[in-house]
Structure formats: C-alpha cells, structure tokens
Design a protein around this motif. Structure first.
Motif, PDB file in Angstrom:
ATOM      1  N   VAL A  89       0.849  -1.197   0.000  1.00 58.13           N
ATOM      2  CA  VAL A  89       0.000   0.000   0.000  1.00 58.13           C
ATOM      3  C   VAL A  89       0.886   1.250   0.000  1.00 58.13           C
ATOM      4  O   VAL A  89       2.057   1.197   0.407  1.00 58.13           O
ATOM      5  CB  VAL A  89      -0.925   0.041   1.242  1.00 58.13           C
ATOM      6  CG1 VAL A  89      -1.941  -1.091   1.197  1.00 58.13           C
ATOM      7  CG2 VAL A  89      -0.113  -0.015   2.526  1.00 58.13           C
ATOM      8  N   PRO A  90       0.357   2.395  -0.420  1.00 56.44           N
ATOM      9  CA  PRO A  90       1.103   3.652  -0.272  1.00 56.44           C
ATOM     10  C   PRO A  90       1.309   3.966   1.208  1.00 56.44           C
ATOM     11  O   PRO A  90       0.550   3.509   2.068  1.00 56.44           O
ATOM     12  CB  PRO A  90       0.181   4.685  -0.936  1.00 56.44           C
ATOM     13  CG  PRO A  90      -0.707   3.888  -1.842  1.00 56.44           C
ATOM     14  CD  PRO A  90      -0.913   2.579  -1.148  1.00 56.44           C
ATOM     15  N   ALA A  92      -9.536  -5.015  -8.830  1.00 59.61           N
ATOM     16  CA  ALA A  92      -9.612  -3.841  -9.699  1.00 59.61           C
ATOM     17  C   ALA A  92      -8.738  -3.995 -10.938  1.00 59.61           C
ATOM     18  O   ALA A  92      -9.066  -3.473 -12.006  1.00 59.61           O
ATOM     19  CB  ALA A  92      -9.189  -2.587  -8.929  1.00 59.61           C
ATOM     20  N   LEU A  93      -7.614  -4.736 -10.799  1.00 59.48           N
ATOM     21  CA  LEU A  93      -6.686  -4.866 -11.919  1.00 59.48           C
ATOM     22  C   LEU A  93      -5.861  -6.124 -11.744  1.00 59.48           C
ATOM     23  O   LEU A  93      -5.458  -6.458 -10.623  1.00 59.48           O
ATOM     24  CB  LEU A  93      -5.776  -3.636 -11.998  1.00 59.48           C
ATOM     25  CG  LEU A  93      -4.808  -3.545 -13.206  1.00 59.48           C
ATOM     26  CD1 LEU A  93      -4.702  -2.112 -13.681  1.00 59.48           C
ATOM     27  CD2 LEU A  93      -3.413  -4.067 -12.839  1.00 59.48           C
ATOM     28  N   THR A 138       3.219   0.002  -9.641  1.00 55.93           N
ATOM     29  CA  THR A 138       2.955   1.308 -10.254  1.00 55.93           C
ATOM     30  C   THR A 138       1.513   1.741 -10.019  1.00 55.93           C
ATOM     31  O   THR A 138       1.236   2.899  -9.660  1.00 55.93           O
ATOM     32  CB  THR A 138       3.246   1.258 -11.766  1.00 55.93           C
ATOM     33  OG1 THR A 138       4.641   1.013 -11.964  1.00 55.93           O
ATOM     34  CG2 THR A 138       2.862   2.570 -12.441  1.00 55.93           C
ATOM     35  N   TYR A 139       0.574   0.811 -10.176  1.00 52.17           N
ATOM     36  CA  TYR A 139      -0.833   1.149  -9.988  1.00 52.17           C
ATOM     37  C   TYR A 139      -1.182   1.325  -8.510  1.00 52.17           C
ATOM     38  O   TYR A 139      -2.099   2.080  -8.173  1.00 52.17           O
ATOM     39  CB  TYR A 139      -1.718   0.107 -10.659  1.00 52.17           C
ATOM     40  CG  TYR A 139      -1.794   0.314 -12.152  1.00 52.17           C
ATOM     41  CD1 TYR A 139      -2.690   1.219 -12.710  1.00 52.17           C
ATOM     42  CD2 TYR A 139      -0.936  -0.367 -13.015  1.00 52.17           C
ATOM     43  CE1 TYR A 139      -2.740   1.433 -14.077  1.00 52.17           C
ATOM     44  CE2 TYR A 139      -0.978  -0.164 -14.377  1.00 52.17           C
ATOM     45  CZ  TYR A 139      -1.875   0.745 -14.903  1.00 52.17           C
ATOM     46  OH  TYR A 139      -1.921   0.959 -16.263  1.00 52.17           O
ATOM     47  N   VAL A 140      -0.473   0.622  -7.636  1.00 48.93           N
ATOM     48  CA  VAL A 140      -0.656   0.859  -6.199  1.00 48.93           C
ATOM     49  C   VAL A 140      -0.242   2.290  -5.862  1.00 48.93           C
ATOM     50  O   VAL A 140      -0.943   3.000  -5.143  1.00 48.93           O
ATOM     51  CB  VAL A 140       0.145  -0.159  -5.367  1.00 48.93           C
ATOM     52  CG1 VAL A 140       0.135   0.233  -3.884  1.00 48.93           C
ATOM     53  CG2 VAL A 140      -0.429  -1.564  -5.534  1.00 48.93           C
ATOM     54  N   LEU A 185      -4.807   3.253  -7.182  1.00 55.68           N
ATOM     55  CA  LEU A 185      -5.881   2.438  -7.729  1.00 55.68           C
ATOM     56  C   LEU A 185      -6.374   1.384  -6.746  1.00 55.68           C
ATOM     57  O   LEU A 185      -7.536   0.996  -6.775  1.00 55.68           O
ATOM     58  CB  LEU A 185      -5.416   1.764  -9.023  1.00 55.68           C
ATOM     59  CG  LEU A 185      -6.471   0.955  -9.781  1.00 55.68           C
ATOM     60  CD1 LEU A 185      -7.581   1.869 -10.274  1.00 55.68           C
ATOM     61  CD2 LEU A 185      -5.845   0.224 -10.955  1.00 55.68           C
ATOM     62  N   GLY A 186      -5.491   0.916  -5.870  1.00 52.03           N
ATOM     63  CA  GLY A 186      -5.922  -0.103  -4.920  1.00 52.03           C
ATOM     64  C   GLY A 186      -4.771  -0.666  -4.112  1.00 52.03           C
ATOM     65  O   GLY A 186      -3.645  -0.156  -4.146  1.00 52.03           O
TER      66      GLY A 186
END
Length: 314
Positions: A172-173, A221-222, A232-234, A238-239
């Motif tokens: 997670v971020p 989600a992906l 990258t999407y995290v 995005l999730g």
C-alpha cells in the motif's frame, strides 16, 4: 528411415498437424515434409496420420506408438550432442532458462551473474512465459531448466524439485490506512480494491482460495503478470497490491510503498525447478541449479532424474 523424417513427424504434431507451419519452423518445404512422412509410413507399413486430401487430420493409433519411439530417439540424439559438447567444450555453450517474469526479474539476476563469472564462455538465454509455457519449453527442448511456482509438477515428462519457499505481501502507499495495520485481515482486504496477478501467475490461486474459504468476494480492480506494473498502480492509488515478497525485498526504502507479510492469510508457496525427464544435463546446468538454492545439489538432481516420480520432494 532417417532423423529428418522423425523430426518432420514430431514437429507436425507440435504444430497441430499444420504442415505449412511445420515447414516454416524447420526451414524447409511443405511438399518435402509430406513426401518424407509418406516414405516413412511406407517403410513402416502403417499410417501415422489420418488424412483428408493432402491435410493431416489426426494421429492414428499405430501413429501414437510411432510418435513415442520418435520422441525417445530424438531425445537420445539430443543427449548425444550434449555429451559431445560436455567433453569437447566443458566450459562453454548455451544455458537456456524458461521462467516467469517474477523469477526472471527478482530471483535470477544474482545466480545468472554468478554462473557467468564461473563460466564466462557460457551464453545465457532467458525465455519468459506463463508456467504452462515454461513447461512446454522444457518438453520441446527449448530450455534446459525451468523455474516457476505453478504447473511444473503436473507433467509426467518433467522432473521437478522444490527450490525455495515464498509468501505474498500486501503493498500500500505510505499514507494508506492499512500501512499502520500490523497484520491485515481478509475482511479488511475484501473491503478494498485489489491489484494482483492474473490467475495463472505467482500463486494467485492461493489468494482466491483463501477468500473463498472465508466466503468473501475480493474486489479485483486490476490483474497483471508483472509485479512492477502492480506496484505502479498501487502508487497511483488504484488499490491495494498483493504480490510476491521477492518483488518488494529489492524495493528502495523511499519508494513510497509499505508492505506487510501475508503468509498468515495466503500460506506459503513453493517455487520449483524442472528438467525434461531423460535429458542429459551439462555441468554448467547442474551448477546453475545449485546456485539457485542451497536445497539443490548435483547429487540430488541426478538422483531425482533417475526417479520414477514426476515431483521429487526433499
């Protein structure tokens, strides 16, 4: 009969009986292949294929037995070549490795570098694909050694050995609420948009099974095959990511991501190495396997290659 005829028959089956594709793969002509197969059938006195006009439709019952012998003959021919190379060029040659993206990106760089240092004349060829494609590359003699988590132990013609264990991690971020949670639960994850691997990759089946056992439906989600893409999407918000721990151990501390071990949720996974049963393994292939894991040794691999089982356990 000759080896060319055997190769034509073998490749025709691999190419789903498409002689045009077979000719392209073997850099020869379609009429030449058809003629050679007909001559082999005439010499054997049996039809290897059922035909509709000039097209091959299926392998006959005697053709199935012929194909088994052809596979054995060509396997031993390949072994003879390897034996010759082993003793004429003991420190050179090509090592072909079939593996998935995660293994190629995060696990193999160090052992490959160590092998190249030990055998500077050995050229390494890396083939990436799904676990099923890794298995097929071994079966078709495209690769000397395979490394993956799924599928390899499902093939009778492959000898597989456990290489190392790993677990999934939650990513997670740094400013995400789960970043402060020591041991996230499945219920917490079920309430988040999730980003993880496609079903055939990196232990994804374990993730799905864990949610199903708790009667929870994850919100995916992906899906991706690449851990770096998932990260990258995290980062983009995005999730929540669920990826292999190998992909996070090399992540810089200031990457903007926090990761939590998730073995308590999804269990442990075993990455396995695999070899085609009956293949002659050159010294640098065995050496490379030893570099992959301290579980593996030349003696263990040679013993497994002589075993009747398809998945050798330590």
């Amino acid at each position: 009969m000759n080896l060319h005829q055997f190769r034509f028959v073998q490749e025709a089956v691999r190419r789903n009986l498409n002689l045009t594709e077979t000719a392209k793969a073997l850099f020869t002509s379609q009429p030449g292949i058809s003629k050679a197969i007909l001559e082999l059938e005439e010499e054997l006195g049996v039809d290897i294929f059922v035909r509709h006009g000039k097209r091959l439709k299926r392998v006959t019952e005697p053709g199935q037995q012929v194909l088994k012998s052809v596979e054995l003959i060509l396997r031993e021919v390949a072994n003879l070549k390897r034996i010759g190379e082993e003793f004429s060029k003991q420190d050179s040659g090509r090592l072909s490795i079939a593996t998935t993206h995660t293994q190629a990106r995060y696990v193999l760089p160090e052992p490959v570098a160590m092998l190249r240092k030990r055998y500077p004349k050995v050229q390494v060829s890396l083939h990436q694909g799904t676990p099923e494609q890794v298995a097929q590359m071994l079966l078709e003699d495209t690769a000397d050694i395979g490394l993956a988590t799924e599928s390899l132990a499902d093939y009778d013609d492959l000898v597989t050995l456990p290489c190392y264990e790993w677990q999934h991690v939650i990513v997670v971020p740094t400013d995400h609420p789960l970043a402060a949670v020591e041991r996230p639960t499945l219920e917490q994850l079920a309430g988040e948009a999730l980003i993880s691997y496609q079903p055939a990759f990196a232990g994804r089946k374990r993730i799905d099974q864990a949610f199903a056992l708790r009667h929870l439906k994850p919100n995916i989600a992906l899906e991706a095959i690449d851990s770096d893409v998932i990260k990258t999407y995290v980062r983009s918000g995005l999730g929540v990511g669920i990826i292999a721990e190998m992909a996070m151990k090399a992540e810089p501390a200031d990457s903007g991501l926090v990761w939590k071990p998730a073995g308590h949720l999804f269990g442990r996974n075993t990455a396995r190495v695999a070899f085609r049963r009956g293949a002659y393994l050159r010294s640098f292939v065995l050496n490379f396997a030893e570099l992959l894991s301290d579980r593996l040794s030349r003696a263990l691999i040679e013993r497994a290659m002589g075993s009747a089982g398809d998945a050798y356990e330590l």
